[in-house]
Design a protein around this motif. Structure first.
Motif, short mmCIF file in Angstrom:
data_model
loop_
_atom_site.label_atom_id
_atom_site.label_comp_id
_atom_site.label_asym_id
_atom_site.label_seq_id
_atom_site.Cartn_x
_atom_site.Cartn_y
_atom_site.Cartn_z
N UNK A 1 32.07 15.58 -15.72
CA UNK A 1 31.84 14.28 -16.36
C UNK A 1 33.08 13.81 -17.12
N UNK A 2 33.34 12.51 -17.02
CA UNK A 2 34.36 11.90 -17.88
C UNK A 2 33.74 11.51 -19.21
N UNK A 3 32.56 10.90 -19.15
CA UNK A 3 31.74 10.60 -20.34
C UNK A 3 30.30 10.98 -20.01
N UNK A 4 29.50 11.24 -21.05
CA UNK A 4 28.15 11.73 -20.80
C UNK A 4 27.25 11.48 -21.99
N UNK A 5 25.96 11.76 -21.80
CA UNK A 5 24.97 11.66 -22.88
C UNK A 5 24.44 13.03 -23.27
N UNK A 6 24.90 14.06 -22.58
CA UNK A 6 24.46 15.42 -22.86
C UNK A 6 25.31 16.42 -22.10
N UNK A 7 25.04 17.71 -22.29
CA UNK A 7 25.89 18.75 -21.70
C UNK A 7 25.61 19.03 -20.23
N UNK A 8 24.51 18.53 -19.69
CA UNK A 8 24.11 18.86 -18.32
C UNK A 8 24.92 18.15 -17.25
N UNK A 9 24.86 18.71 -16.03
CA UNK A 9 25.58 18.13 -14.90
C UNK A 9 25.03 16.76 -14.51
N UNK A 10 23.75 16.53 -14.75
CA UNK A 10 23.11 15.27 -14.38
C UNK A 10 23.04 14.29 -15.56
N UNK A 11 23.87 14.51 -16.58
CA UNK A 11 23.88 13.62 -17.75
C UNK A 11 25.21 12.87 -17.88
N UNK A 12 25.89 12.72 -16.75
CA UNK A 12 27.17 12.00 -16.75
C UNK A 12 26.94 10.49 -16.80
N UNK A 13 27.82 9.79 -17.50
CA UNK A 13 27.87 8.33 -17.46
C UNK A 13 28.97 7.91 -16.50
N UNK A 14 30.14 8.50 -16.69
CA UNK A 14 31.27 8.31 -15.77
C UNK A 14 31.77 9.68 -15.33
N UNK A 15 32.37 9.71 -14.17
CA UNK A 15 32.85 10.98 -13.62
C UNK A 15 34.28 11.28 -14.05
N UNK A 16 34.60 12.57 -14.03
CA UNK A 16 35.98 13.00 -14.30
C UNK A 16 36.87 12.58 -13.13
N UNK A 17 38.15 12.67 -13.32
CA UNK A 17 39.11 12.28 -12.29
C UNK A 17 38.88 13.08 -11.00
N UNK A 18 38.97 12.36 -9.85
CA UNK A 18 38.80 12.92 -8.51
C UNK A 18 37.36 13.35 -8.21
#
Length: 308
Positions: free
Chosen positions: A191-208
């Motif tokens: 995750x680039x940004x998120x609402x929690x620590x989980x893999x399915x809690x991303x708002x935006x993705x990390x690079x690539x």
């Protein structure tokens, strides 16, 4: 010889000097009991406003008449050095001095700012009005403004954002605000940004990484293709046409077909001979740009697909 009458025998009276004239007696000093608040100089009468000095405090002025009191009334404070009741600052009901920052309680229509010891009609930023006690109480440290409660924020301080009436820290990219621990926690590494620590809690993705099914993946899964979306820093995985096993750039640009389908150009059609149902009809379909519809592709396979 003539006898003189008695008055005529009296010698003439000489003129009396002013000192010899009759002077009224001085008014006698009051000798009764003075009021209990009168001091050691006595009094001119029994009342509190007839004291020559006071034991505790003198209230009033020469114009309004002074009297001795044991305690100064509301709106005044006792000046022990001068033994006088002096008026508080405007708005103060009780005070410790004349200054605006010496109020202990306030009159109706004012709030007591306890940190500044002032009386105000409106509580300043960072404080809220407690209607029950008529005090200005401090907001939560993260709030710039709040109402009714310290943590019911309406405006946040710099470095905080408003979320459901609370001011939460502006966490750095790759972190999120943990409401239980009241601190910023690390996002999942995808995750680039998120609402929690989980893999399915991303708002935006990390690079690539691409966004697919609420997760950030290094590459889109089978049956999906990556597509750029305006305003997003990452690509989003879109589903290919239902007959495609994989595609590129567009859902209809198939590169492989599912079982039971044959690839013709960039499309996947059912396994049957590609022919036209009616040549004249199919030319009309093509001229009206109806080949994009799956139904017409099936009826006019050769015209729509082979002839482009």
């Amino acid at each position: 010889m003539l006898e003189l009458s008695a008055p005529e025998l009296e010698p003439p009276k000489a003129a009396l000097s002013p000192s010899q004239m009759e002077v009224p007696e001085d008014e006698e000093d009051y000798t009764g009991v003075c009021h209990p608040e009168c001091g050691d100089k006595g009094c001119d009468g029994p009342n509190a406003d007839q004291c020559l000095n006071c034991i505790h405090f003198s209230l009033g002025s020469v114009k309004t008449s002074r009297k001795c009191v044991s305690v100064c009334p509301l709106g005044y404070f006792g000046d022990t050095a001068a033994r006088r009741c002096r008026r508080c600052h405007k708005g103060c009901e009780t005070c410790s001095g004349r200054g605006a920052t010496q109020c202990l309680s306030c009159r109706r229509g004012f709030y007591h700012h306890q940190e500044m010891n002032t009386c105000v009609t409106l509580c300043p930023a960072g404080f809220y009005a407690d209607e029950s006690q008529k005090n200005c109480l401090k907001c939560h440290p993260s709030c710039k403004k709040c109402v009714d409660e310290p943590e019911r924020c309406t405006v946040c301080k710099e470095g905080f954002s408003l979320a459901r009436g609370s001011c939460i820290p502006d966490c750095e990219p790759g972190t999120y605000f943990d409401s239980e621990l009241i601190r910023c926690g690390e996002c999942h590494h995808t995750c680039g940004t998120c609402v929690g620590p989980g893999r399915e809690e991303c708002i935006h993705c990390a690079k690539n990484f691409h966004f697919q099914d609420w997760k950030c993946v290094p590459a889109c899964g089978e049956g999906f293709y990556p597509e750029e979306m305006p305003g997003l820093p990452h690509k989003v995985c879109r589903r290919c046409d239902e007959n495609c096993l994989s595609c590129a750039g567009s859902s209809r640009n198939c590169s492989r077909c599912k079982t039971g389908f044959t690839q013709l150009g960039t499309s996947c059609i059912t396994n049957h001979t590609c022919s036209n149902a009616d040549e004249t009809f199919c030319e009309m379909v093509k001229s009206n740009r109806l080949c994009e519809r799956k139904l017409f592709i099936q009826f006019c396979c050769r015209t729509c697909l082979l002839a482009g």
